[in-house]
Design a protein around this motif. Structure first.
Motif, PDB file in Angstrom:
ATOM      1  N   LEU A  63       0.827  -1.215   0.000  1.00  0.00           N
ATOM      2  CA  LEU A  63       0.000   0.000   0.000  1.00  0.00           C
ATOM      3  C   LEU A  63       0.858   1.261   0.000  1.00  0.00           C
ATOM      4  CD1 LEU A  63      -2.882  -0.974   2.473  1.00  0.00           C
ATOM      5  CD2 LEU A  63      -3.045  -0.627   0.006  1.00  0.00           C
ATOM      6  N   VAL A  64       1.923   1.251   0.789  1.00  0.00           N
ATOM      7  CA  VAL A  64       2.818   2.412   0.840  1.00  0.00           C
ATOM      8  C   VAL A  64       3.463   2.636  -0.525  1.00  0.00           C
ATOM      9  CG1 VAL A  64       4.999   3.248   1.801  1.00  0.00           C
ATOM     10  CG2 VAL A  64       3.253   2.331   3.320  1.00  0.00           C
ATOM     11  N   CYS A  65       3.890   1.545  -1.150  1.00  0.00           N
ATOM     12  CA  CYS A  65       4.493   1.646  -2.480  1.00  0.00           C
ATOM     13  C   CYS A  65       3.480   2.186  -3.496  1.00  0.00           C
ATOM     14  CB  CYS A  65       5.016   0.278  -2.915  1.00  0.00           C
ATOM     15  SG  CYS A  65       5.900   0.292  -4.476  1.00  0.00           S
ATOM     16  N   GLU A  66       2.256   1.691  -3.434  1.00  0.00           N
ATOM     17  CA  GLU A  66       1.207   2.159  -4.338  1.00  0.00           C
ATOM     18  C   GLU A  66       0.883   3.633  -4.088  1.00  0.00           C
ATOM     19  OE1 GLU A  66      -3.481   1.165  -5.000  1.00  0.00           O
ATOM     20  OE2 GLU A  66      -2.115  -0.534  -4.718  1.00  0.00           O
ATOM     21  N   MET A  67       0.819   4.021  -2.818  1.00  0.00           N
ATOM     22  CA  MET A  67       0.544   5.422  -2.483  1.00  0.00           C
ATOM     23  C   MET A  67       1.672   6.325  -2.963  1.00  0.00           C
ATOM     24  SD  MET A  67      -1.164   4.932   1.290  1.00  0.00           S
ATOM     25  CE  MET A  67      -1.064   6.633   1.739  1.00  0.00           C
ATOM     26  N   ASN A  68       2.919   5.875  -2.833  1.00  0.00           N
ATOM     27  CA  ASN A  68       4.055   6.665  -3.323  1.00  0.00           C
ATOM     28  C   ASN A  68       3.986   6.835  -4.837  1.00  0.00           C
ATOM     29  OD1 ASN A  68       5.156   7.088  -0.801  1.00  0.00           O
ATOM     30  ND2 ASN A  68       6.538   5.352  -0.914  1.00  0.00           N
ATOM     31  N   THR A  69       3.597   5.770  -5.530  1.00  0.00           N
ATOM     32  CA  THR A  69       3.451   5.848  -6.983  1.00  0.00           C
ATOM     33  C   THR A  69       2.349   6.828  -7.358  1.00  0.00           C
ATOM     34  OG1 THR A  69       4.168   3.544  -7.181  1.00  0.00           O
ATOM     35  CG2 THR A  69       3.014   4.477  -9.065  1.00  0.00           C
ATOM     36  N   GLN A  70       1.217   6.756  -6.658  1.00  0.00           N
ATOM     37  CA  GLN A  70       0.114   7.695  -6.923  1.00  0.00           C
ATOM     38  C   GLN A  70       0.530   9.127  -6.619  1.00  0.00           C
ATOM     39  OE1 GLN A  70      -3.191   6.273  -4.612  1.00  0.00           O
ATOM     40  NE2 GLN A  70      -3.695   4.631  -6.054  1.00  0.00           N
ATOM     41  N   ARG A  71       1.257   9.325  -5.507  1.00  0.00           N
ATOM     42  CA  ARG A  71       1.713  10.669  -5.146  1.00  0.00           C
ATOM     43  C   ARG A  71       2.651  11.222  -6.214  1.00  0.00           C
ATOM     44  NH1 ARG A  71       6.240  12.189  -3.078  1.00  0.00           N
ATOM     45  NH2 ARG A  71       6.798  10.115  -2.400  1.00  0.00           N
ATOM     46  N   ALA A  72       3.578  10.382  -6.684  1.00  0.00           N
ATOM     47  CA  ALA A  72       4.512  10.825  -7.723  1.00  0.00           C
ATOM     48  C   ALA A  72       3.762  11.184  -9.005  1.00  0.00           C
ATOM     49  CB  ALA A  72       5.545   9.738  -7.989  1.00  0.00           C
ATOM     50  N   THR A  73       2.765  10.379  -9.354  1.00  0.00           N
ATOM     51  CA  THR A  73       1.960  10.664 -10.543  1.00  0.00           C
ATOM     52  C   THR A  73       1.188  11.966 -10.376  1.00  0.00           C
ATOM     53  OG1 THR A  73       1.743   8.286 -10.939  1.00  0.00           O
ATOM     54  CG2 THR A  73       0.185   9.724 -12.073  1.00  0.00           C
ATOM     55  N   MET A  74       0.612  12.163  -9.196  1.00  0.00           N
ATOM     56  CA  MET A  74      -0.125  13.409  -8.928  1.00  0.00           C
ATOM     57  C   MET A  74       0.795  14.616  -8.989  1.00  0.00           C
ATOM     58  SD  MET A  74      -2.959  12.491  -5.990  1.00  0.00           S
ATOM     59  CE  MET A  74      -2.951  14.141  -5.431  1.00  0.00           C
ATOM     60  N   GLU A  75       1.979  14.500  -8.388  1.00  0.00           N
ATOM     61  CA  GLU A  75       2.925  15.613  -8.412  1.00  0.00           C
ATOM     62  C   GLU A  75       3.313  15.961  -9.844  1.00  0.00           C
ATOM     63  OE1 GLU A  75       6.251  14.520  -5.988  1.00  0.00           O
ATOM     64  OE2 GLU A  75       5.218  14.986  -4.115  1.00  0.00           O
ATOM     65  N   GLU A  76       3.558  14.942 -10.655  1.00  0.00           N
ATOM     66  CA  GLU A  76       3.929  15.175 -12.047  1.00  0.00           C
ATOM     67  C   GLU A  76       2.777  15.838 -12.806  1.00  0.00           C
ATOM     68  OE1 GLU A  76       5.031  12.512 -15.972  1.00  0.00           O
ATOM     69  OE2 GLU A  76       5.535  11.724 -13.999  1.00  0.00           O
ATOM     70  N   THR A  77       1.564  15.337 -12.574  1.00  0.00           N
ATOM     71  CA  THR A  77       0.390  15.912 -13.236  1.00  0.00           C
ATOM     72  C   THR A  77       0.172  17.363 -12.797  1.00  0.00           C
ATOM     73  OG1 THR A  77      -0.621  13.724 -13.312  1.00  0.00           O
ATOM     74  CG2 THR A  77      -2.084  15.606 -13.625  1.00  0.00           C
ATOM     75  N   MET A  78       0.309  17.606 -11.497  1.00  0.00           N
ATOM     76  CA  MET A  78       0.114  18.968 -10.991  1.00  0.00           C
ATOM     77  C   MET A  78       1.196  19.903 -11.530  1.00  0.00           C
ATOM     78  SD  MET A  78      -1.085  18.109  -7.093  1.00  0.00           S
ATOM     79  CE  MET A  78      -1.080  19.788  -6.542  1.00  0.00           C
ATOM     80  N   THR A  79       2.426  19.421 -11.633  1.00  0.00           N
ATOM     81  CA  THR A  79       3.504  20.240 -12.180  1.00  0.00           C
ATOM     82  C   THR A  79       3.230  20.585 -13.634  1.00  0.00           C
ATOM     83  OG1 THR A  79       5.087  19.202 -10.681  1.00  0.00           O
ATOM     84  CG2 THR A  79       5.998  20.313 -12.597  1.00  0.00           C
ATOM     85  N   LEU A  80       2.806  19.596 -14.412  1.00  0.00           N
ATOM     86  CA  LEU A  80       2.483  19.853 -15.818  1.00  0.00           C
ATOM     87  C   LEU A  80       1.320  20.845 -15.945  1.00  0.00           C
ATOM     88  CD1 LEU A  80       2.794  16.248 -17.307  1.00  0.00           C
ATOM     89  CD2 LEU A  80       4.347  18.169 -17.651  1.00  0.00           C
ATOM     90  N   GLU A  81       0.299  20.687 -15.106  1.00  0.00           N
ATOM     91  CA  GLU A  81      -0.853  21.595 -15.143  1.00  0.00           C
ATOM     92  C   GLU A  81      -0.440  23.009 -14.728  1.00  0.00           C
ATOM     93  OE1 GLU A  81      -4.828  22.597 -15.889  1.00  0.00           O
ATOM     94  OE2 GLU A  81      -3.640  20.870 -16.451  1.00  0.00           O
ATOM     95  N   ALA A  82       0.391  23.101 -13.693  1.00  0.00           N
ATOM     96  CA  ALA A  82       0.871  24.419 -13.255  1.00  0.00           C
ATOM     97  C   ALA A  82       1.697  25.081 -14.352  1.00  0.00           C
ATOM     98  CB  ALA A  82       1.691  24.279 -11.977  1.00  0.00           C
ATOM     99  N   ASP A  83       2.556  24.327 -15.025  1.00  0.00           N
ATOM    100  CA  ASP A  83       3.343  24.877 -16.130  1.00  0.00           C
ATOM    101  C   ASP A  83       2.435  25.356 -17.256  1.00  0.00           C
ATOM    102  OD1 ASP A  83       5.675  24.370 -14.765  1.00  0.00           O
ATOM    103  OD2 ASP A  83       6.150  22.524 -15.873  1.00  0.00           O
ATOM    104  N   ARG A  84       1.393  24.578 -17.541  1.00  0.00           N
ATOM    105  CA  ARG A  84       0.454  24.961 -18.597  1.00  0.00           C
ATOM    106  C   ARG A  84      -0.258  26.265 -18.237  1.00  0.00           C
ATOM    107  NH1 ARG A  84      -4.668  24.708 -20.000  1.00  0.00           N
ATOM    108  NH2 ARG A  84      -5.392  23.771 -18.070  1.00  0.00           N
ATOM    109  N   ILE A  85      -0.678  26.387 -16.984  1.00  0.00           N
ATOM    110  CA  ILE A  85      -1.366  27.605 -16.532  1.00  0.00           C
ATOM    111  C   ILE A  85      -0.416  28.799 -16.570  1.00  0.00           C
ATOM    112  CG2 ILE A  85      -2.397  28.700 -14.494  1.00  0.00           C
ATOM    113  CD1 ILE A  85      -3.634  25.939 -13.844  1.00  0.00           C
ATOM    114  N   ILE A  86       0.809  28.594 -16.116  1.00  0.00           N
ATOM    115  CA  ILE A  86       1.798  29.681 -16.125  1.00  0.00           C
ATOM    116  C   ILE A  86       2.052  30.158 -17.548  1.00  0.00           C
ATOM    117  CG2 ILE A  86       4.253  30.178 -15.740  1.00  0.00           C
ATOM    118  CD1 ILE A  86       4.014  28.421 -13.193  1.00  0.00           C
ATOM    119  N   ASN A  87       2.189  29.224 -18.477  1.00  0.00           N
ATOM    120  CA  ASN A  87       2.413  29.606 -19.877  1.00  0.00           C
ATOM    121  C   ASN A  87       1.211  30.354 -20.438  1.00  0.00           C
ATOM    122  OD1 ASN A  87       4.992  28.522 -19.970  1.00  0.00           O
ATOM    123  ND2 ASN A  87       4.280  26.523 -20.645  1.00  0.00           N
TER     124      ASN A  87
END
Length: 152
Positions: A63-87
């Protein structure tokens, strides 16, 4: 004789180790008999508790491994979305700056055109400078104002 649906598990205790001596004392003592009945039931219950604990730990680790994977995916998605908004904001600001500077240029052209039109032409009479008083102005000044000026 053991049947086909059961097996016998044997293990050896090393009585030179303190842990093994403690196990032997417990297996031969009255406490184990009162709580579990016999050695076999005690060993089975102890093993099943350990096995369940190991399975629980493995599940928690998964579960911890799965949660870490989900967190990493969310962080990447949020970073991409933030970059898109900034642009997008950068483009909007750049467009607004261009629009405002374009409006300023149009206004400056209008002001310069108006000032050229309102400038006196050479054939017109020169406009008197500020502070010059026409000669006929003495007649128009009221008596009250003249009295005030004389008091000064």
């Amino acid at each position: 004789m053991a049947r086909d649906d059961s097996i016998t598990v044997s293990f050896r205790l090393n009585l030179s180790r303190e842990d093994d001596i403690e196990i032997q004392k417990f297996l031969l003592g009255d406490t184990m008999k009162i709580c579990f009945g016999d050695k076999s039931k005690f060993i089975k219950s102890a093993l099943i508790r350990v096995i369940q604990g190991i399975k629980r730990d493995e599940e928690n680790a998964r579960l911890v491994c799965e949660m870490n994977t989900q967190r990493a995916t969310m962080e990447e998605t949020m970073t991409l979305e933030a970059d898109r908004i900034i642009n997008a904001v950068k483009l909007i600001v750049q467009d607004e700056i261009e629009r405002v500077t374009g409006m300023q240029m149009v206004k400056e052209k209008q002001v310069s055109a108006e000032s050229r039109e309102s400038m006196p032409k050479e054939n017109k009479e020169p406009v008197p400078c500020f502070g010059e008083i026409p000669e006929s102005s003495g007649e128009d000044v009221s008596e009250d104002v003249m009295a005030f000026l004389e008091e000064l």
